[in-house]
Design an enzyme around this catalytic site. Structure first.
Site, short mmCIF file in Angstrom:
data_model
loop_
_atom_site.label_atom_id
_atom_site.label_comp_id
_atom_site.label_asym_id
_atom_site.label_seq_id
_atom_site.Cartn_x
_atom_site.Cartn_y
_atom_site.Cartn_z
N HIS A 74 -8.13 -38.98 10.05
CA HIS A 74 -7.14 -37.92 10.22
C HIS A 74 -7.21 -37.24 11.59
O HIS A 74 -6.28 -36.53 11.96
CB HIS A 74 -7.33 -36.86 9.13
CG HIS A 74 -7.44 -37.44 7.76
ND1 HIS A 74 -8.66 -37.68 7.15
CD2 HIS A 74 -6.49 -37.87 6.90
CE1 HIS A 74 -8.45 -38.22 5.96
NE2 HIS A 74 -7.15 -38.34 5.78
N GLU A 97 -1.20 -17.15 -0.57
CA GLU A 97 -1.06 -18.28 0.35
C GLU A 97 -1.64 -19.50 -0.34
O GLU A 97 -1.84 -19.45 -1.55
CB GLU A 97 -1.68 -17.98 1.71
CG GLU A 97 -3.13 -17.50 1.67
CD GLU A 97 -4.13 -18.62 1.68
OE1 GLU A 97 -4.42 -19.16 2.76
OE2 GLU A 97 -4.67 -18.95 0.59
N MET A 98 -1.92 -20.58 0.39
CA MET A 98 -2.27 -21.82 -0.29
C MET A 98 -3.49 -22.56 0.27
O MET A 98 -3.73 -23.72 -0.09
CB MET A 98 -1.06 -22.77 -0.29
CG MET A 98 0.19 -22.18 -0.91
SD MET A 98 1.57 -23.35 -1.07
CE MET A 98 0.98 -24.38 -2.41
N GLU A 99 -4.27 -21.92 1.14
CA GLU A 99 -5.33 -22.66 1.83
C GLU A 99 -6.71 -22.01 1.86
O GLU A 99 -7.74 -22.70 1.89
CB GLU A 99 -4.91 -22.95 3.28
CG GLU A 99 -3.80 -23.95 3.44
CD GLU A 99 -2.41 -23.34 3.29
OE1 GLU A 99 -1.47 -24.08 2.94
OE2 GLU A 99 -2.27 -22.12 3.51
N SER A 126 4.87 -12.82 5.67
CA SER A 126 6.17 -13.41 6.00
C SER A 126 7.26 -12.93 5.07
O SER A 126 8.44 -12.95 5.42
CB SER A 126 6.08 -14.94 5.93
OG SER A 126 5.74 -15.37 4.63
N ASP A 127 6.86 -12.50 3.88
CA ASP A 127 7.81 -11.96 2.92
C ASP A 127 7.05 -11.14 1.89
O ASP A 127 5.84 -11.30 1.73
CB ASP A 127 8.59 -13.08 2.22
CG ASP A 127 7.68 -14.01 1.43
OD1 ASP A 127 7.75 -13.98 0.19
OD2 ASP A 127 6.90 -14.76 2.05
N GLY A 139 -2.40 -17.83 9.22
CA GLY A 139 -1.25 -18.32 8.47
C GLY A 139 -0.37 -17.19 7.98
O GLY A 139 -0.55 -16.03 8.32
N ARG A 160 -8.60 -19.47 9.93
CA ARG A 160 -7.23 -19.80 9.52
C ARG A 160 -6.29 -18.66 9.93
O ARG A 160 -6.58 -17.48 9.70
CB ARG A 160 -7.16 -20.00 8.01
CG ARG A 160 -5.74 -19.98 7.47
CD ARG A 160 -5.60 -20.52 6.07
NE ARG A 160 -4.42 -19.98 5.40
CZ ARG A 160 -3.16 -20.27 5.71
NH1 ARG A 160 -2.88 -21.07 6.72
NH2 ARG A 160 -2.16 -19.73 5.03
#
Length: 233
Positions: free
Chosen positions: A5, A180-182, A204-205, A90, A88
């Site tokens: 990767h 969030e997702m991470e 962001s919202d 984000g 991170r």
């Protein structure tokens, strides 16, 4: 050293790296904040760059969306490329009414609905938390820059479109600042592999008030978290 990767072609990855989910945000940071920039990865268009910020070497690379994706990249960065500090940067959806778009959240902990921790075979529930060293640095830098931040617990979710449309309200009751997702996977990888990790997020919202930003703003306009992260390093 290359992995399936990350293909550096011999270019260096710094010990400290910023990890936005969006590879175009990594490109934006490299072009607008760093000097002497060299691109070290383009596999799957997951752009990675190394440069200097105030004469300090730093890298930035996209991670994609979700815990499986950041789990792969952070694992390889730590174990194959010697990265020690992973930050991170984000976006997140806020869960508390007092949080506005563009507010910055520093994730002290990352609750999750993911099964990511099951791989460790622990006889209980693991609490994914940030490196206190990085957390305290981030708060100090934010104060020095006169940037207001919210420090607390977030949710790292495996589902963006949850079949239970009211699930977020249960997390809201527990004081969760945003979703969030991470981060949880990043924190678990860092804990297991002896590295330091932190997540700095921009709202962001707001899922409760319905206030939101645009996709283009999420790519390039969230500069306060970028400034905090770079000044930390």
């Amino acid at each position: 050293m290359n992995t399936p990767h990350i293909n550096t072609d011999g270019n260096k990855i710094a010990e400290s790296i910023l990890l936005p989910g969006d590879p175009l945000r990594a490109k934006f940071i490299a072009e607008n904040f760093l000097t002497d920039v060299v691109q070290f990865n383009s596999v799957r268009n997951m752009f990675g760059f190394t440069g200097k910020y105030n004469e300090k070497e730093v890298s930035v690379m996209g991670t994609g969306m979700g815990m499986p994706s950041i789990g792969i990249y952070s694992y390889e960065l730590i174990t194959k490329f010697g990265v020690k500090n992973l930050i991170r940067i984000g976006s997140c959806g806020a869960l508390q009414e007092n949080l506005k778009v563009y507010d910055v959240i520093i994730a002290q902990g990352a609750s999750t609905n993911s099964n990511y921790a099951s791989q460790y075979g622990l006889p209980g529930t693991f609490a994914p938390i940030a490196s206190y060293e990085l957390l305290s640095k981030a708060v100090k830098v934010a104060n020095d820059l006169n940037i207001d931040v919210h420090v607390g617990n977030i949710l790292s979710s495996d589902t963006f479109y949850d079949d239970n449309a009211e699930a977020h309200l249960l997390w809201k009751k527990m004081g969760i600042l945003g979703i969030e997702m991470e981060a949880a996977a990043l924190y678990m990888n860092a804990a297991r592999l002896g590295a330091k990790a932190l997540s700095i997020l921009t709202v962001s919202d707001n899922i409760i008030t319905k206030e939101e930003t645009t996709a283009s703003e999420r790519q390039s306009a969230f500069v306060n978290m970028m400034k905090i992260s770079l000044e930390m390093i």
